[in-house]
Design a protein around this motif. Structure first.
Motif, PDB file in Angstrom:
ATOM      1  N   ARG A   1      49.728   4.720 110.175  1.00  0.00           N
ATOM      2  CA  ARG A   1      48.272   4.711 109.969  1.00  0.00           C
ATOM      3  C   ARG A   1      47.933   5.456 108.673  1.00  0.00           C
ATOM      4  O   ARG A   1      48.350   6.594 108.474  1.00  0.00           O
TER       5      ARG A   1
ATOM      6  N   ASP B   1      42.110   3.185 107.419  1.00  0.00           N
ATOM      7  CA  ASP B   1      40.728   3.646 107.574  1.00  0.00           C
ATOM      8  C   ASP B   1      40.336   4.392 106.309  1.00  0.00           C
ATOM      9  O   ASP B   1      41.192   4.744 105.490  1.00  0.00           O
TER      10      ASP B   1
ATOM     11  N   GLN C   1      47.282  -0.668 108.385  1.00  0.00           N
ATOM     12  CA  GLN C   1      46.230  -0.040 109.196  1.00  0.00           C
ATOM     13  C   GLN C   1      45.588   1.041 108.341  1.00  0.00           C
ATOM     14  O   GLN C   1      46.120   2.139 108.237  1.00  0.00           O
TER      15      GLN C   1
END
Ligand code: Q46
Ligand code: ZN
Ligand code: ZN
Length: 305
Positions: A49, A75, A73
């Motif tokens: 992540r 963010d 992934q």
């Protein structure tokens, strides 16, 4: 000028790569180059992540989009520093980051508001510490601490920033001019986690010229804040960028060779002498590693006001 791959009119001509590409093939090339850089330096895998440090500028938004398109992934975290300078710089840059996240269903944005959390924004802290005109070292300290904190607390594996080749070459230029050995030891596309609370940090765009990331955002229609932070004016890093850009103009590829040959020299053992960094311990307040005697520099910022 024609596209090397399909003969359509070229959207960009990269003299340093002797390559011109159209608006269809350029983004494909850009994604492929990013994927290669990520693999070459072992930055992260699809199973990990990634938290992207998003400023609302072209490089960080392009990086976020590219990572999502490559299937990682990813963010985003936006740190609201409360910088206005008459032009509402933070408010406008935050709006760009928020708009990007709204337009990309897979993009999750975390917003950290420094004033809300700690009671003062960057210009106010700089004012109290008698540095109203030069808040950059305080600002850098706050950004590094908060990005690391958000990555740790969110259980991310790695923190990614949008630094491009122009940024890295200018940093290297400054570090070499002053022979800043510690900085030279630490300048690399990947900084591993230290095992004590400092996250792994990566720069997947470190081999792209600034004009290449700009061309990507333009072709992809990514809306970003074009203005620099009002405090960036007069920064030595900008002067170094201008010097290198003049050299690049006379000899295309100068920035690329300067930076990538430095990386090769590091691989070959240059700057590999023993580190002299002090013993680190956990800050009793925030838990992040620090070489300061008691509280870390970030926590002391709020203590001494
Ligand atoms: S945001 Fe902060 Fe930068 Fe503005 S105050 Fe200086 S460090 S110039 S990248
Ligand atoms: Zn083409
Ligand atoms: Zn601390």
């Amino acid at each position: 000028m024609r596209c090397r791959r399909c003969d359509a009119p070229a959207a960009i001509n990269m003299r340093e790569h002797k390559l011109s590409l159209c608006a269809v093939h350029y983004p494909e090339w850009f994604l492929e180059q990013t994927r290669r850089t990520i693999r070459k330096y072992g930055m992260f895998t699809p199973a990990e992540r990634v938290l992207v440090a998003v400023s609302g500028g072209k490089d960080s938004l392009a990086l976020w989009e590219v990572l999502l398109m490559l299937g990682y992934q990813a963010d985003g975290v936006y740190i609201d520093l409360g910088i206005n300078g008459g032009g509402e710089y933070s408010a406008r840059s935050k709006a760009k980051a928020v708009a990007f996240a709204e337009q990309h269903p897979a993009a999750r944005l975390i917003v950290v508001d420094i004033r809300q959390l700690y009671g003062a924004n960057v210009p106010q802290v700089a004012q109290r510490r008698h540095r109203p005109q030069r808040p950059c070292s305080i600002c850098g300290l706050i950004k590094r601490h908060e990005m690391n904190r958000m990555a740790l607390e969110g259980g991310y594996d790695v923190l990614a920033t949008g630094h491009n080749l122009d940024d890295e070459a200018a940093t290297l230029f400054g570090n070499v001019l002053h022979w800043q050995m510690e900085y030279l030891r630490h300048q690399f596309p990947v900084l591993p986690a230290d095992g004590q609370g400092l996250m792994r940090k990566v720069k997947p765009f470190c081999r792209f010229y600034e004009r290449e990331t700009a061309a990507y955002t333009l072709i992809r229609g990514i809306d970003y804040i074009a203005d620099e932070c009002p405090y960036a004016a007069g920064a030595t890093s900008l002067a170094h960028k201008e010097t290198l850009t003049r050299m690049e103009h006379d000899a295309p590829g100068t920035k690329m060779h300067f930076y990538t040959n430095f990386l090769k020299a590091k691989d070959a053992g240059l700057f590999a002498t023993a580190e002299t960094t002090p013993e680190l311990h956990s800050c009793p307040r925030c838990g992040q590693p620090t070489g300061a005697p008691d509280l870390c520099n970030f926590c002391r910022l709020w203590e001494e006001q």
